[in-house]
Design a protein around this motif. Sequence first.
Motif, short mmCIF file in Angstrom:
data_model
loop_
_atom_site.label_atom_id
_atom_site.label_comp_id
_atom_site.label_asym_id
_atom_site.label_seq_id
_atom_site.Cartn_x
_atom_site.Cartn_y
_atom_site.Cartn_z
N ASP A 53 0.75 -1.31 -0.09
CA ASP A 53 0.08 0.10 0.04
C ASP A 53 0.75 1.20 -0.07
O ASP A 53 0.59 2.29 -0.81
CB ASP A 53 -1.01 -0.05 1.32
CG ASP A 53 -1.92 -1.13 0.97
OD1 ASP A 53 -2.22 -1.42 -0.15
OD2 ASP A 53 -2.56 -1.46 2.18
N ILE A 56 2.13 1.59 -3.55
CA ILE A 56 0.94 2.18 -4.23
C ILE A 56 1.01 3.75 -4.24
O ILE A 56 0.86 4.50 -5.19
CB ILE A 56 -0.22 1.46 -4.12
CG1 ILE A 56 -0.05 0.02 -4.58
CG2 ILE A 56 -1.48 2.38 -4.81
CD1 ILE A 56 -1.19 -0.76 -4.32
N GLU A 60 1.85 6.41 -7.13
CA GLU A 60 0.76 7.63 -7.42
C GLU A 60 1.17 8.98 -7.22
O GLU A 60 0.76 9.63 -8.27
CB GLU A 60 -0.60 7.17 -6.60
CG GLU A 60 -1.26 6.09 -7.00
CD GLU A 60 -2.52 5.60 -6.05
OE1 GLU A 60 -2.66 6.34 -4.90
OE2 GLU A 60 -3.46 4.87 -6.53
N LEU A 205 2.74 0.94 -11.40
CA LEU A 205 1.65 0.85 -10.59
C LEU A 205 0.49 -0.19 -10.88
O LEU A 205 -0.06 -0.92 -10.08
CB LEU A 205 0.68 2.28 -10.79
CG LEU A 205 -0.50 2.48 -9.86
CD1 LEU A 205 -0.24 2.43 -8.47
CD2 LEU A 205 -1.24 3.76 -10.31
N ALA A 206 0.46 -0.60 -12.09
CA ALA A 206 -0.31 -1.62 -12.49
C ALA A 206 0.08 -3.01 -11.99
O ALA A 206 -0.64 -3.78 -11.46
CB ALA A 206 -0.45 -1.79 -14.09
N SER A 209 -0.68 -3.21 -8.03
CA SER A 209 -1.91 -2.81 -7.70
C SER A 209 -2.58 -4.20 -6.90
O SER A 209 -2.17 -5.17 -7.21
CB SER A 209 -2.86 -2.45 -8.81
OG SER A 209 -2.45 -1.14 -9.11
N ARG A 210 -3.24 -3.68 -5.86
CA ARG A 210 -3.95 -4.78 -4.99
C ARG A 210 -5.47 -4.66 -5.63
O ARG A 210 -6.00 -3.81 -6.10
CB ARG A 210 -4.18 -4.59 -3.56
CG ARG A 210 -2.58 -4.58 -3.07
CD ARG A 210 -2.65 -4.40 -1.64
NE ARG A 210 -3.56 -5.26 -0.78
CZ ARG A 210 -3.91 -4.99 0.37
NH1 ARG A 210 -3.44 -3.99 1.28
NH2 ARG A 210 -4.67 -6.18 0.92
N THR A 215 -8.79 0.21 -6.17
CA THR A 215 -8.46 -0.25 -7.35
C THR A 215 -9.65 -0.31 -8.35
O THR A 215 -9.91 0.14 -9.66
CB THR A 215 -7.79 -1.94 -7.37
OG1 THR A 215 -6.59 -1.54 -6.50
CG2 THR A 215 -7.20 -2.03 -8.93
N SER A 218 -10.66 2.89 -9.45
CA SER A 218 -9.90 3.68 -10.42
C SER A 218 -10.48 3.38 -11.72
O SER A 218 -10.04 4.31 -12.63
CB SER A 218 -8.46 3.11 -10.16
OG SER A 218 -8.35 1.84 -10.72
N ARG A 223 -5.08 -2.22 -13.95
CA ARG A 223 -4.82 -2.20 -12.63
C ARG A 223 -5.50 -3.38 -12.13
O ARG A 223 -5.33 -4.05 -11.08
CB ARG A 223 -5.13 -1.09 -12.00
CG ARG A 223 -3.95 -0.04 -12.18
CD ARG A 223 -4.31 1.42 -11.51
NE ARG A 223 -4.24 1.19 -9.90
CZ ARG A 223 -4.51 1.98 -9.15
NH1 ARG A 223 -4.75 3.31 -9.43
NH2 ARG A 223 -4.33 1.50 -7.77
N GLY A 227 -4.51 -6.71 -10.30
CA GLY A 227 -4.76 -6.75 -8.91
C GLY A 227 -5.50 -8.05 -8.53
O GLY A 227 -5.12 -8.62 -7.44
#
Length: 334
Positions: A53, A56, A60, A205-206, A209-210, A215, A218, A223, A227
């Motif tokens: 987290d 991420i 961002e 980021l992709a 990602s969780r 997510t 978004s 992503r 995730g």
Amino acid sequence: MNKQNGDGEDLYNIKKLNATFAISSLIVLIAIVGMVWADYAREWKVWQRAFNDLEIARTERAIAQADSAIDKTQLQQLEDSLKVVNDQLTQRQSDIDAAQKRVNSLAAQWYKIDQVARFAKATYDAQKYEYEKAAQIDSVGAKKRREQLDQSLARLTDLNEQVKQIAAQRDSAEVSLTQLTADREQIQKRIADLELSRTRLEKKLASISRFNLSTLLSKDAGRILSGLINDFFRNQPLVDFINPSLKIQQVVVDNIRENVNFSTIPKVDRCMTCHLAIEKPGYEEQQPFKSHPNLALFLDARSPHPMAKFGCTACHLGRGRGTTFASVAHTPHD
């Protein structure tokens, strides 16, 4: 002995026996679920999710900074130019299709004749070996083999020449095709160079990602899919034995030995399982997500004391194999 329904004699009361089995099965089920959950909810996994987290959030912020650094005026000009060029190419689409068709045709011809030439070369090599073998023993058939060899050489030479000619035609056709779309390719490259930093960060980021509400909100398909696969599926109980993204990190320090169950084995440090930013610069968060001081001297791969060679507990002591706060012999500050 108890009688049941008057049908016969049983050693046990069947109703009580069924109830006993039902209760014991439920207890075993609860125990199994508890065992799986205890494995799934290990302490170090909580820290790794928290670090994910953090990564991420940092990514961002970096994307926002990279986006603000892009010259929007220049980007708009390039996008407008690209639109004009695309409109022009649309009008010349028939020429582009014809050029592409010629490239594909010549590429197919080259591949076919190149394969024939390769087989001819193999035949020539085999005949050359047979001729040289026959010539050494002054065989009567050596002269005939020599004639076959000369014929094969002439055919191979002709095929190689055809390969060169078709390759030259193919290369020329590719140049012609490239010239038709050169302006578009150049503008697209300039746009890609302008957005390079942001594009790299978006890919990162992709990948990290969780699969959670943030997510999903978004609305980024990349992503969400990443995730779902890399975070949700790979780390599920009974599936995470395959290749989870949450896993124990460790280094084996070969030049330091320790006694485990009366055996002397190489020392293993797993501190980096939770201290995930320990060898990464620029992390000033609270522990366990803080960079180690003086990375040029300690832990960095190019430093005199890289983590892969020295580990952590050689200096900091503690139990390197532990993966919980208590088992590694941490000392609380409060």
